[in-house]
Write a protein that holds these residues in place. Structure first.
Motif, PDB file in Angstrom:
ATOM      1  N   GLN A  59       0.830  -1.208   0.000  1.00  0.00           N
ATOM      2  CA  GLN A  59       0.000   0.000   0.000  1.00  0.00           C
ATOM      3  C   GLN A  59       0.862   1.254   0.000  1.00  0.00           C
ATOM      4  OE1 GLN A  59      -2.473  -0.692   3.439  1.00  0.00           O
ATOM      5  NE2 GLN A  59      -3.908  -1.957   2.285  1.00  0.00           N
ATOM      6  N   VAL A  60       1.956   1.226   0.744  1.00  0.00           N
ATOM      7  CA  VAL A  60       2.870   2.373   0.778  1.00  0.00           C
ATOM      8  C   VAL A  60       3.467   2.589  -0.617  1.00  0.00           C
ATOM      9  CG1 VAL A  60       5.025   3.260   1.748  1.00  0.00           C
ATOM     10  CG2 VAL A  60       3.351   2.154   3.238  1.00  0.00           C
ATOM     11  N   LEU A  61       3.816   1.502  -1.293  1.00  0.00           N
ATOM     12  CA  LEU A  61       4.414   1.604  -2.629  1.00  0.00           C
ATOM     13  C   LEU A  61       3.423   2.130  -3.665  1.00  0.00           C
ATOM     14  CD1 LEU A  61       6.612  -1.612  -2.744  1.00  0.00           C
ATOM     15  CD2 LEU A  61       7.327   0.742  -2.272  1.00  0.00           C
ATOM     16  N   ASP A  62       2.126   2.111  -3.350  1.00  0.00           N
ATOM     17  CA  ASP A  62       1.101   2.647  -4.247  1.00  0.00           C
ATOM     18  C   ASP A  62       0.871   4.147  -4.072  1.00  0.00           C
ATOM     19  OD1 ASP A  62       0.613   0.270  -5.546  1.00  0.00           O
ATOM     20  OD2 ASP A  62      -1.113  -0.279  -4.298  1.00  0.00           O
ATOM     21  N   LEU A  63       1.593   4.765  -3.143  1.00  0.00           N
ATOM     22  CA  LEU A  63       1.448   6.216  -2.947  1.00  0.00           C
ATOM     23  C   LEU A  63       1.737   6.952  -4.249  1.00  0.00           C
ATOM     24  CD1 LEU A  63       3.228   6.920   0.474  1.00  0.00           C
ATOM     25  CD2 LEU A  63       0.878   7.530  -0.100  1.00  0.00           C
ATOM     26  N   GLU A  64       0.982   8.002  -4.494  1.00  0.00           N
ATOM     27  CA  GLU A  64       1.210   8.852  -5.659  1.00  0.00           C
ATOM     28  C   GLU A  64       2.056  10.061  -5.222  1.00  0.00           C
ATOM     29  OE1 GLU A  64       0.315   8.195  -8.797  1.00  0.00           O
ATOM     30  OE2 GLU A  64      -0.521   6.298  -8.127  1.00  0.00           O
ATOM     31  N   PRO A  65       2.810  10.662  -6.154  1.00  0.00           N
ATOM     32  CA  PRO A  65       3.688  11.775  -5.792  1.00  0.00           C
ATOM     33  C   PRO A  65       2.983  12.951  -5.106  1.00  0.00           C
ATOM     34  CG  PRO A  65       4.107  11.062  -8.041  1.00  0.00           C
ATOM     35  CD  PRO A  65       2.918  10.294  -7.557  1.00  0.00           C
ATOM     36  N   ASP A  66       1.740  13.217  -5.488  1.00  0.00           N
ATOM     37  CA  ASP A  66       1.039  14.375  -4.910  1.00  0.00           C
ATOM     38  C   ASP A  66       0.148  13.985  -3.733  1.00  0.00           C
ATOM     39  OD1 ASP A  66      -0.696  12.911  -6.439  1.00  0.00           O
ATOM     40  OD2 ASP A  66      -1.634  14.644  -7.415  1.00  0.00           O
ATOM     41  N   GLU A  67       0.204  12.718  -3.334  1.00  0.00           N
ATOM     42  CA  GLU A  67      -0.636  12.220  -2.252  1.00  0.00           C
ATOM     43  C   GLU A  67       0.017  12.490  -0.901  1.00  0.00           C
ATOM     44  OE1 GLU A  67      -2.836   7.946  -1.299  1.00  0.00           O
ATOM     45  OE2 GLU A  67      -1.484   8.121  -2.999  1.00  0.00           O
ATOM     46  N   ASN A  68      -0.783  12.910   0.065  1.00  0.00           N
ATOM     47  CA  ASN A  68      -0.284  13.132   1.414  1.00  0.00           C
ATOM     48  C   ASN A  68      -0.350  11.800   2.160  1.00  0.00           C
ATOM     49  OD1 ASN A  68       0.183  13.803   4.077  1.00  0.00           O
ATOM     50  ND2 ASN A  68      -1.086  15.635   4.016  1.00  0.00           N
ATOM     51  N   PRO A  69       0.804  11.236   2.576  1.00  0.00           N
ATOM     52  CA  PRO A  69       0.778   9.922   3.221  1.00  0.00           C
ATOM     53  C   PRO A  69      -0.047   9.895   4.508  1.00  0.00           C
ATOM     54  CG  PRO A  69       2.995  10.842   3.223  1.00  0.00           C
ATOM     55  CD  PRO A  69       2.137  11.770   2.446  1.00  0.00           C
ATOM     56  N   SER A  70      -0.189  11.031   5.166  1.00  0.00           N
ATOM     57  CA  SER A  70      -0.953  11.047   6.421  1.00  0.00           C
ATOM     58  C   SER A  70      -2.454  10.886   6.182  1.00  0.00           C
ATOM     59  CB  SER A  70      -0.661  12.313   7.225  1.00  0.00           C
ATOM     60  OG  SER A  70      -1.024  13.451   6.504  1.00  0.00           O
ATOM     61  N   ASP A  71      -2.887  10.998   4.909  1.00  0.00           N
ATOM     62  CA  ASP A  71      -4.299  10.752   4.599  1.00  0.00           C
ATOM     63  C   ASP A  71      -4.640   9.266   4.648  1.00  0.00           C
ATOM     64  OD1 ASP A  71      -4.674  13.455   4.254  1.00  0.00           O
ATOM     65  OD2 ASP A  71      -4.566  13.375   2.063  1.00  0.00           O
ATOM     66  N   GLY A  72      -3.650   8.401   4.436  1.00  0.00           N
ATOM     67  CA  GLY A  72      -3.938   6.974   4.358  1.00  0.00           C
ATOM     68  C   GLY A  72      -3.226   6.099   5.375  1.00  0.00           C
ATOM     69  N   PHE A  73      -2.301   6.682   6.140  1.00  0.00           N
ATOM     70  CA  PHE A  73      -1.493   5.880   7.054  1.00  0.00           C
ATOM     71  C   PHE A  73      -1.326   6.600   8.390  1.00  0.00           C
ATOM     72  CE2 PHE A  73      -0.077   5.029   2.735  1.00  0.00           C
ATOM     73  CZ  PHE A  73      -0.162   3.652   2.677  1.00  0.00           C
ATOM     74  N   PRO A  74      -1.181   5.823   9.470  1.00  0.00           N
ATOM     75  CA  PRO A  74      -0.809   6.463  10.740  1.00  0.00           C
ATOM     76  C   PRO A  74       0.583   7.082  10.574  1.00  0.00           C
ATOM     77  CG  PRO A  74      -1.465   4.158  11.072  1.00  0.00           C
ATOM     78  CD  PRO A  74      -1.350   4.385   9.598  1.00  0.00           C
ATOM     79  N   CYS A  75       0.706   8.351  10.910  1.00  0.00           N
ATOM     80  CA  CYS A  75       1.966   9.072  10.723  1.00  0.00           C
ATOM     81  C   CYS A  75       2.350   9.845  11.970  1.00  0.00           C
ATOM     82  CB  CYS A  75       1.850  10.075   9.571  1.00  0.00           C
ATOM     83  SG  CYS A  75       1.685   9.325   7.959  1.00  0.00           S
ATOM     84  N   MET A  76       3.637  10.079  12.103  1.00  0.00           N
ATOM     85  CA  MET A  76       4.181  10.934  13.163  1.00  0.00           C
ATOM     86  C   MET A  76       5.244  11.809  12.524  1.00  0.00           C
ATOM     87  SD  MET A  76       3.038  10.220  16.218  1.00  0.00           S
ATOM     88  CE  MET A  76       2.088   8.957  17.001  1.00  0.00           C
ATOM     89  N   PRO A  77       5.281  13.085  12.882  1.00  0.00           N
ATOM     90  CA  PRO A  77       6.348  13.928  12.346  1.00  0.00           C
ATOM     91  C   PRO A  77       7.691  13.521  12.939  1.00  0.00           C
ATOM     92  CG  PRO A  77       5.109  15.118  14.024  1.00  0.00           C
ATOM     93  CD  PRO A  77       4.411  13.801  13.817  1.00  0.00           C
ATOM     94  N   CYS A  78       8.731  13.611  12.147  1.00  0.00           N
ATOM     95  CA  CYS A  78      10.078  13.317  12.656  1.00  0.00           C
ATOM     96  C   CYS A  78      10.657  14.538  13.388  1.00  0.00           C
ATOM     97  CB  CYS A  78      11.000  12.873  11.522  1.00  0.00           C
ATOM     98  SG  CYS A  78      10.620  11.213  10.916  1.00  0.00           S
TER      99      CYS A  78
END
Length: 149
Positions: free
Chosen positions: A16-35
């Motif tokens: 699913q991560v490899l299906d990300l599009e260049p203009d897609e915000n990963p935080s819209d589809g995955f649990p994320c934390m800022p580094c």
């Protein structure tokens, strides 16, 4: 925020991560934390410390799995060996590990008070350890770093 890095840590299934599009915000589809500015070089210092390996070896523990262009964004997957090691860290030990990590970093370039740096590293490490613990419970999940370059 440290450095200029806008990296984010995310938890997901690799396909699913490899299906990300260049203009897609990963935080819209995955649990994320800022580094929070904890950039690749700083993370490699942590990995070297935890794994008792050289910095050059530690750099290879984040493997490039997706490149949207020559200048990014990029997605790196944390190697299972470092994921396992991070998942072993007890919550009570996070502050001590972060403190040792802070001592190994080149501070003069960061322009942060020691206690501010310690707070950022504690928070980052806490988040990373918990993401790694989740990969043990749900083995289809992996930890990734999404970097804008």
């Amino acid at each position: 925020m440290l450095g200029g890095s806008r990296d984010i840590m995310l938890l997901g299934i690799e396909e699913q991560v490899l299906d990300l599009e260049p203009d897609e915000n990963p935080s819209d589809g995955f649990p994320c934390m800022p580094c929070e500015g904890v950039h690749a070089e700083m993370r490699a210092q942590l990995y070297a410390q935890l794994m008792k390996i050289f910095f050059d070896e530690a750099e290879s523990l984040e493997q490039l799995v997706l490149e949207f262009g020559p200048y990014g964004p990029y997605v790196f997957k944390l190697d299972i060996t470092i994921t396992e090691r991070l998942a072993e860290i007890e919550e009570d030990d996070i502050e001590g590990v972060a403190s040792t990590w802070a001592e190994s970093l080149e501070m003069s370039s960061l322009d942060l008070a020691d206690e501010d740096l310690q707070e950022v590293l504690n928070r980052f490490l806490y988040n990373m350890v918990h993401f790694c613990m989740l990969t043990r419970q749900e083995t289809v999940l992996s930890v990734f770093i999404y970097s804008e370059g």
